[in-house]
Design an enzyme around this catalytic site. Structure first.
Site, mmCIF file in Angstrom:
data_model
loop_
_atom_site.group_PDB
_atom_site.id
_atom_site.type_symbol
_atom_site.label_atom_id
_atom_site.label_comp_id
_atom_site.label_asym_id
_atom_site.label_seq_id
_atom_site.Cartn_x
_atom_site.Cartn_y
_atom_site.Cartn_z
ATOM 1 N N ARG A 8 31.183 43.286 46.791
ATOM 2 C CA ARG A 8 32.025 42.653 45.763
ATOM 3 C C ARG A 8 31.323 42.830 44.421
ATOM 4 N NH1 ARG A 8 34.167 36.702 46.940
ATOM 5 N NH2 ARG A 8 35.810 37.325 45.480
ATOM 6 N N ASP A 24 30.537 33.063 38.517
ATOM 7 C CA ASP A 24 30.055 34.202 39.295
ATOM 8 C C ASP A 24 29.091 35.065 38.506
ATOM 9 O OD1 ASP A 24 32.836 33.338 40.370
ATOM 10 O OD2 ASP A 24 31.856 34.429 41.999
ATOM 11 N N LYS A 40 36.473 32.183 38.684
ATOM 12 C CA LYS A 40 37.750 32.341 39.347
ATOM 13 C C LYS A 40 38.925 32.379 38.373
ATOM 14 C CE LYS A 40 38.177 32.959 42.655
ATOM 15 N NZ LYS A 40 38.164 34.356 43.127
#
Ligand SMILES: CSC[C@H]1O[C@H](OP(=O)(O)O)[C@H](O)[C@@H]1O
Length: 356
Positions: free
Chosen positions: A101, A246, A257
């Site tokens: 990711r 993140d 998000k």
């Protein structure tokens, strides 16, 4: 008024997103919570990368901890195949896990830390030494979350209402949580009286995971549709918006998000304060600003369908970025285990990181 700490249900201590159990990585399968509490066991690098990519485990710090244990699996396999050439061969494995990711910098950070141990040289079987490092990464994350819980709760006036987005709890970290760690600590000390949580479409981390964690501990939580956040703020029941991240760029821009950016805009418009809670491992000085952060694009099907059933009319397509960027100027407090940075900017973040 200091509320007596709720009888620890230990849900956050019982719940671990990731564990090393009898030579295997054990993940609670976050794709099926809260309806099912199921576990996935990993024995290989390929399984580790797939589990991260498919969000069996998700959440920036939890992904980093899982990656660190994945390096242990890789070393065990490579050393068994060639004790003399494992350090050359393992490079492809590290790259494979790191590519799972793109946005959460904790993934690359954990791989780099484990690579550093390998490059420093390990005599004989590398598994014991690498397992110690992975377990240190795990324990440090939990300790960081506890410290952030206290730092963040100290900012909140007693009896406050808060709104959170996505899931940033024990399921997204090594344990306890980042933003949800502040909520745990804030609730236990009477600072937080009401918790609202965005459902967080399309993956529903809020409705499925945050609601599950808080309900397990008896912390009352009210779910809202993502689109209700601004109108909730207008009602005057929320004083803080508290989120994780993140990746934090060197100038303080925040990747988090999808839906975080609009929530930050609404918070500023309504005079609410916006708190971002991250361990130092989420701050990336090598990324200059938000525009340089890669944003993961996830499958259209996550938006077009719900529970495996298509809900969007046939013929419609979907745009499904998993994250957005909130400019540093919309952040009132950046909370880390080293302390709080108010109104974060490039200079303040550089000073925070230099403190060591
Ligand atoms: C404690 S950071 C959790 C962070 O990760 C989530 O993304 P995903 O569920 O896609 O891994 C979300 O951005 C959270 O804020």
């Amino acid at each position: 008024m200091n509320r007596p700490a709720p009888a620890p249900n230990l849900a956050y201590d019982r719940v671990r997103a990731v564990e090393w159990v009898e030579g295997r990585i054990r993940l609670i399968d976050q794709r099926v919570l809260p309806l099912h509490e199921a576990y996935v066991h990993l024995d290989t690098v390929e399984q580790t990368a797939e589990a991260i990519r498919d969000m069996v485990v998700r959440g920036a710090p939890a992904i980093g901890v899982t990656a660190a244990y994945g390096v242990v699996l890789a070393a065990r396999d490579r050393y068994a195949r060639s004790a003399g050439a494992w350090t050359e061969a393992i490079g492809a494995d590290l790259a494979r896990i790191a590519a799972a990711r793109p946005t959460a910098v904790n993934l690359a950070w954990a791989i780099a830390r484990m690579r550093g141990v390998i490059e420093a040289g390990i005599a004989g079987d590398p598994v014991p030494r690498l397992l110690v490092e992975a377990q240190r990464i795990h324990a440090e994350d939990i300790a960081a979350n506890r410290a952030m819980g206290d730092h963040g709760a100290d900012l909140i006036a007693p009896g406050s209402g808060v709104l959170t987005h996505c899931n940033t709890g024990a399921l997204a970290t090594g344990g306890y949580g980042t933003a949800l760690g502040v909520i745990r600590s804030g609730y236990a000390t009477g600072k937080i009286a009401r918790v609202y949580a965005d459902e967080t479409r399309p993956w529903l981390q809020g409705a499925r995971l945050t609601a599950w964690e808080l309900s397990q501990e008896g912390i009352p939580v009210t779910m809202i549709a993502d689109g209700a956040a601004a109108w909730l703020m207008r009602q005057g029941k929320v004083q803080w918006v508290i989120v994780g991240a993140d990746r934090i760029a060197a100038n303080g821009d925040v990747a988090n998000k999808i839906g975080t950016y609009m929530t930050a805009l609404a918070a500023r418009h309504h005079g609410l304060r916006f708190m971002v809670v991250v361990p130092i491992s989420t701050i990336d000085l090598a990324t200059p600003n938000g525009e340089a952060i890669p944003i993961e694009q996830r499958p259209e099907s996550e938006v077009l369908a719900f529970g495996g059933t298509r809900v969007a009319a046939e013929g419609a397509s979907a745009w499904n970025p998993a994250f957005d960027i909130t400019p540093a100027g919309l952040v009132d407090a950046l909370v880390t285990e080293r302390g709080v940075v108010l109104a974060p900017d490039r200079a303040k973040i550089a000073a925070l990181m230099a403190r060591g």
